[in-house]
Motif scaffolding. Structure first.
Motif, PDB file in Angstrom:
ATOM      1  N   GLU A 141      51.720   8.402 -33.781  1.00  0.00           N
ATOM      2  CA  GLU A 141      51.858   9.156 -32.703  1.00  0.00           C
ATOM      3  C   GLU A 141      50.924  10.745 -33.034  1.00  0.00           C
ATOM      4  O   GLU A 141      50.318  11.633 -34.217  1.00  0.00           O
ATOM      5  N   PHE A 142      50.692  11.515 -31.792  1.00  0.00           N
ATOM      6  CA  PHE A 142      48.943  12.673 -31.981  1.00  0.00           C
ATOM      7  C   PHE A 142      50.114  14.154 -31.483  1.00  0.00           C
ATOM      8  O   PHE A 142      50.772  14.052 -30.458  1.00  0.00           O
ATOM      9  N   VAL A 143      50.284  14.740 -32.444  1.00  0.00           N
ATOM     10  CA  VAL A 143      51.167  15.847 -32.608  1.00  0.00           C
ATOM     11  C   VAL A 143      50.617  17.281 -33.477  1.00  0.00           C
ATOM     12  O   VAL A 143      49.705  16.834 -34.451  1.00  0.00           O
ATOM     13  N   ALA A 144      50.241  18.337 -32.298  1.00  0.00           N
ATOM     14  CA  ALA A 144      50.060  19.421 -32.869  1.00  0.00           C
ATOM     15  C   ALA A 144      51.133  20.672 -33.029  1.00  0.00           C
ATOM     16  O   ALA A 144      51.912  21.118 -32.402  1.00  0.00           O
ATOM     17  N   ILE A 145      50.888  21.439 -33.662  1.00  0.00           N
ATOM     18  CA  ILE A 145      51.671  22.554 -34.198  1.00  0.00           C
ATOM     19  C   ILE A 145      50.932  23.535 -34.351  1.00  0.00           C
ATOM     20  O   ILE A 145      49.060  23.960 -34.056  1.00  0.00           O
ATOM     21  N   ALA A 146      51.857  24.517 -33.159  1.00  0.00           N
ATOM     22  CA  ALA A 146      50.724  26.493 -33.110  1.00  0.00           C
ATOM     23  C   ALA A 146      51.796  26.871 -33.792  1.00  0.00           C
ATOM     24  O   ALA A 146      53.158  27.772 -33.357  1.00  0.00           O
ATOM     25  N   ALA A 147      51.850  27.381 -34.733  1.00  0.00           N
ATOM     26  CA  ALA A 147      51.873  28.712 -35.849  1.00  0.00           C
ATOM     27  C   ALA A 147      51.369  29.473 -35.472  1.00  0.00           C
ATOM     28  O   ALA A 147      50.155  29.981 -35.086  1.00  0.00           O
ATOM     29  N   TYR A 148      52.399  30.318 -35.141  1.00  0.00           N
ATOM     30  CA  TYR A 148      51.764  32.233 -34.597  1.00  0.00           C
ATOM     31  C   TYR A 148      52.118  32.654 -35.993  1.00  0.00           C
ATOM     32  O   TYR A 148      51.053  34.151 -36.054  1.00  0.00           O
ATOM     33  N   GLN A 149      52.500  32.546 -36.658  1.00  0.00           N
ATOM     34  CA  GLN A 149      51.685  33.599 -38.277  1.00  0.00           C
ATOM     35  C   GLN A 149      50.649  32.505 -39.181  1.00  0.00           C
ATOM     36  O   GLN A 149      51.334  31.023 -39.524  1.00  0.00           O
ATOM     37  N   PRO A 150      49.847  32.735 -39.591  1.00  0.00           N
ATOM     38  CA  PRO A 150      48.177  31.883 -39.790  1.00  0.00           C
ATOM     39  C   PRO A 150      48.915  31.766 -41.506  1.00  0.00           C
ATOM     40  O   PRO A 150      48.412  30.306 -41.805  1.00  0.00           O
TER      41      PRO A 150
ATOM     42  N   LEU B 159      55.922  26.892 -34.235  1.00  0.00           N
ATOM     43  CA  LEU B 159      56.006  26.874 -35.576  1.00  0.00           C
ATOM     44  C   LEU B 159      56.081  28.878 -35.920  1.00  0.00           C
ATOM     45  O   LEU B 159      55.403  29.542 -35.994  1.00  0.00           O
ATOM     46  N   ASP B 160      57.155  29.252 -35.775  1.00  0.00           N
ATOM     47  CA  ASP B 160      57.511  31.076 -35.723  1.00  0.00           C
ATOM     48  C   ASP B 160      58.495  31.096 -36.910  1.00  0.00           C
ATOM     49  O   ASP B 160      59.707  30.746 -36.733  1.00  0.00           O
ATOM     50  N   GLY B 161      58.265  31.733 -37.871  1.00  0.00           N
ATOM     51  CA  GLY B 161      59.056  32.900 -39.009  1.00  0.00           C
ATOM     52  C   GLY B 161      59.723  31.259 -39.715  1.00  0.00           C
ATOM     53  O   GLY B 161      60.105  31.568 -40.633  1.00  0.00           O
ATOM     54  N   GLY B 162      59.105  30.645 -39.848  1.00  0.00           N
ATOM     55  CA  GLY B 162      58.715  29.464 -40.876  1.00  0.00           C
ATOM     56  C   GLY B 162      59.514  28.425 -40.084  1.00  0.00           C
ATOM     57  O   GLY B 162      60.049  27.387 -41.398  1.00  0.00           O
ATOM     58  N   VAL B 163      60.313  28.227 -39.075  1.00  0.00           N
ATOM     59  CA  VAL B 163      60.451  27.315 -38.604  1.00  0.00           C
ATOM     60  C   VAL B 163      60.640  26.093 -37.245  1.00  0.00           C
ATOM     61  O   VAL B 163      59.314  28.163 -36.956  1.00  0.00           O
ATOM     62  N   VAL B 164      60.687  25.610 -36.403  1.00  0.00           N
ATOM     63  CA  VAL B 164      60.297  24.818 -35.238  1.00  0.00           C
ATOM     64  C   VAL B 164      61.208  25.499 -34.256  1.00  0.00           C
ATOM     65  O   VAL B 164      62.405  25.277 -34.528  1.00  0.00           O
ATOM     66  N   THR B 165      60.566  26.608 -33.474  1.00  0.00           N
ATOM     67  CA  THR B 165      61.361  27.570 -33.148  1.00  0.00           C
ATOM     68  C   THR B 165      61.611  26.907 -30.660  1.00  0.00           C
ATOM     69  O   THR B 165      62.536  26.975 -30.464  1.00  0.00           O
ATOM     70  N   ALA B 166      60.337  26.032 -31.074  1.00  0.00           N
ATOM     71  CA  ALA B 166      60.632  24.962 -29.597  1.00  0.00           C
ATOM     72  C   ALA B 166      59.699  23.634 -29.882  1.00  0.00           C
ATOM     73  O   ALA B 166      58.807  23.791 -30.461  1.00  0.00           O
ATOM     74  N   GLU B 167      59.220  22.797 -28.797  1.00  0.00           N
ATOM     75  CA  GLU B 167      58.711  21.504 -28.593  1.00  0.00           C
ATOM     76  C   GLU B 167      59.341  21.106 -27.656  1.00  0.00           C
ATOM     77  O   GLU B 167      60.029  20.749 -27.121  1.00  0.00           O
ATOM     78  N   ASP B 168      57.509  21.322 -26.824  1.00  0.00           N
ATOM     79  CA  ASP B 168      57.802  20.195 -25.893  1.00  0.00           C
ATOM     80  C   ASP B 168      55.687  19.869 -25.059  1.00  0.00           C
ATOM     81  O   ASP B 168      55.478  20.187 -26.106  1.00  0.00           O
ATOM     82  N   THR B 169      55.815  19.938 -24.692  1.00  0.00           N
ATOM     83  CA  THR B 169      53.788  19.874 -23.792  1.00  0.00           C
ATOM     84  C   THR B 169      53.698  20.470 -23.811  1.00  0.00           C
ATOM     85  O   THR B 169      54.037  21.962 -23.880  1.00  0.00           O
TER      86      THR B 169
END
Length: 566
Positions: free
Chosen positions: A360-369, A539-549
């Motif tokens: 699988e090809f998954v991307a993580i968008a982290a709001y906090q660097p 990734l927001d606040g240290g947890v996964v808060t949403a998941e989709d395309t």
């Protein structure tokens, strides 16, 4: 490396004992040869005294010929014993220094636990200067014993002429060494502090070189240079302090040795005047008084070199005994498995849980660097598994149960600031020359324009840290290296921050195409990479808060839209 719960810091003395034990044969041979050298050197003034004594009684040509022959034998012994003795000792010294350099470098290349404050510049200094100074103990001990041989032979010869002369040498030597032993302790402590400050200055220079372009970009170069000036000034002051102490030590040793030599000469002159020793014995005593200054100087300097070697060994122990942050198990992951992060608590990560299925090809968008950086560190095993809560599984196995080699072969984490090495474009993409798919990696990373720019192509020279490449070129070269590795699992952290939008779009498509069927995780805020992924985890606040395309998140999540839209 040892487990930190059971590990005890290795003192410098243990490192020195290891060096001595490994070179006991060479040191024994060197001690014999250098002892023979010192004995022959001492025999020269003794022989002169005997020649004068016998010549005054028997003035035959035969006695003169025997005397000249004896001197020739002594001179030959001095020359050959010194030549071969130093050859043996210096070979052992150089070999031992090489061994410690390799050991320190090997430990330095392994990520250390976060509580160990050692930077790459400091490790470089330890692996070079401190390794060399530690290995000097191989020469110091034999020279110490050989100098002792010279002092003992001189004391015995003078004692045979008159007991008072022999006792004067012995008592004087003990007094000199007692004074200098106290001074050498201060030299050792000062040298250790000097080496630490020089290493910190070296680390600061390395950091400045890496960040020079960004510093210029926001005008922070003057503040950074000022910071380095402060560190360098501290190192200079400490170096001056150590030089002052060394100068005092050397001056004191020279003065005390001269006083002892003068005392022996004056006492011998007084005894000759009183008729208690002969003229030949007087010549011998004066000659030994002059000669003995050199072995006494060497003998008196040995405590200083021992303390310097001890200080360097203590600094090497900081690296050699640093607790490892890498996995230390023996298992291997199952091929074709998934990447699982299960309830990880570390820094800004608060029970982070997600799974990347095989292929699988998954991307993580982290709001906090910082959260993105910590996640990359955990996956790269730069953060020890014992230091965080939760587990990471690679191919169904907990990462703490895997060997370092198994993790590196199965899972590659390419950081956003991947190092570029001096060499060529090709050697940076395929450092081991293993025939990796270099061409495909170059094309996927859009490095083709860099290759086409130069007549040498992939053999175009690259300077240290990629100094002759732009920021975008360095980043694409690092990405090409990661793609060429063709590992089963690949984690990319911000691989396209320094490239333009058009190139970024092409790179995103190429990565998805090249990595098809391989497990890929990209930590990024790039819309192009997010769009190319099978799914996106927010990734927001240290947890996964949403998941989709990516496109569904853009349409239905306003916060996501604000965070990633450009």
């Amino acid at each position: 490396m040892k487990n930190p719960e059971t590990r005890r810091p290795r003192p410098g003395a243990a490192i020195l004992r290891t060096a001595l034990r490994r070179n006991i044969g060479a040191m024994a041979a060197g001690t014999v040869l250098m002892g023979l050298y010192q004995a022959a050197e001492t025999a020269f003034p003794i022989a002169l005294g005997l020649i004068v004594e016998h010549t005054m009684r028997d003035r035959s040509p035969g006695s003169l010929g025997v005397s000249i022959g004896a001197l020739a034998v002594i001179i030959t012994t001095v020359s050959l014993s010194w030549r071969f003795g130093m050859r043996v000792l210096q070979k052992a010294n150089t070999t031992e220094a090489h061994r410690w350099r390799v050991r320190v470098a090997a430990c330095g290349l392994q990520p250390a636990a976060g509580d160990v404050d050692l930077k790459s510049g400091e490790i470089l200094t330890i692996a070079t200067e401190d390794a060399d100074q530690t290995a000097d103990i191989i020469e110091v001990v034999p020279l110490l014993f050989s100098s002792l041989v010279a002092v003992v032979v001189a004391a015995v010869a003078l004692g045979l002429a008159d007991l008072r002369l022999g006792l004067l040498v012995i008592v004087g030597t003990v007094a000199i060494l007692s004074v200098l032993a106290v001074m050498s302790k201060r030299i050792g402590a000062g040298t250790q502090e000097q080496q630490a400050r020089v290493a910190r200055a070296g680390a600061k220079v390395a950091d400045l070189i890496i960040g020079l372009r960004p510093l210029h970009g926001f005008g922070g170069n003057h503040a950074a240079f000022g910071s380095y000036r402060g560190v360098s000034t501290d190192a200079r002051r400490q170096a001056i302090t150590v030089a002052r102490v060394n100068g005092t030590y050397a001056g004191t040793a020279q003065a005390l040795n001269a006083v002892l030599a003068a005392a022996v000469s004056l006492t011998a002159g007084w005894l000759a005047f009183e008729g208690r020793i002969t003229i030949g014995e007087l010549v011998m005593a004066v000659g030994l008084a002059q000669f003995i200054m050199e072995p006494l100087k060497m003998f008196s300097e040995m405590p200083k070199y021992v303390m310097i070697a001890r200080a360097s060994a203590e600094r090497m122990a900081l690296v050699l005994d640093a607790p490892s942050a890498t996995a230390t198990g023996t298992e291997r992951p199952e091929p074709g498995g998934s990447l699982e992060v299960d309830g990880v608590h570390h820094g800004p990560l608060r029970g982070l849980t997600f799974t990347v299925a095989a292929g699988e090809f998954v991307a993580i968008a982290a709001y906090q660097p910082r959260a993105a950086a910590e996640l990359a560190s955990v996956l790269a095993v730069n953060t020890a598994p014992r230091t965080y809560g939760g587990v990471v599984r690679v191919g169904g196995r907990e990462i703490g149960d895997l060997s370092v080699e198994a993790v590196r072969e199965h899972l590659l984490v390419n950081p956003y600031d991947g190092e570029i090495f001096a060499g060529t474009l090709r050697t940076n993409i395929d450092p081991s020359g293993s025939g990796r798919p270099v061409d495909a990696a170059v094309e996927a990373s859009m490095l083709t324009d860099v290759v086409a720019l130069h007549r040498e192509g992939l053999d175009h020279p690259v300077r240290d840290r990629g100094a002759n490449l732009s920021g975008g070129q360095r980043q694409r070269l690092s990405l090409a290296r990661a793609l060429a590795a063709d590992t089963e699992m690949l984690v990319l952290h911000d691989p396209t921050t320094a490239v333009d939008a058009v190139t970024e779009q092409l790179i995103a498509r190429n990565i998805a195409k090249l990595r098809r069927g391989r497990t890929t995780l990209v930590i990024t805020s790039s819309p192009a990479l997010l769009d190319a992924a099978d799914r996106v985890l927010v990734l927001d606040g240290g947890v996964v808060t949403a998941e989709d395309t990516h496109r569904n998140l853009l349409a239905g999540d306003e916060a996501y839209c604000r965070a990633v839209a450009r």
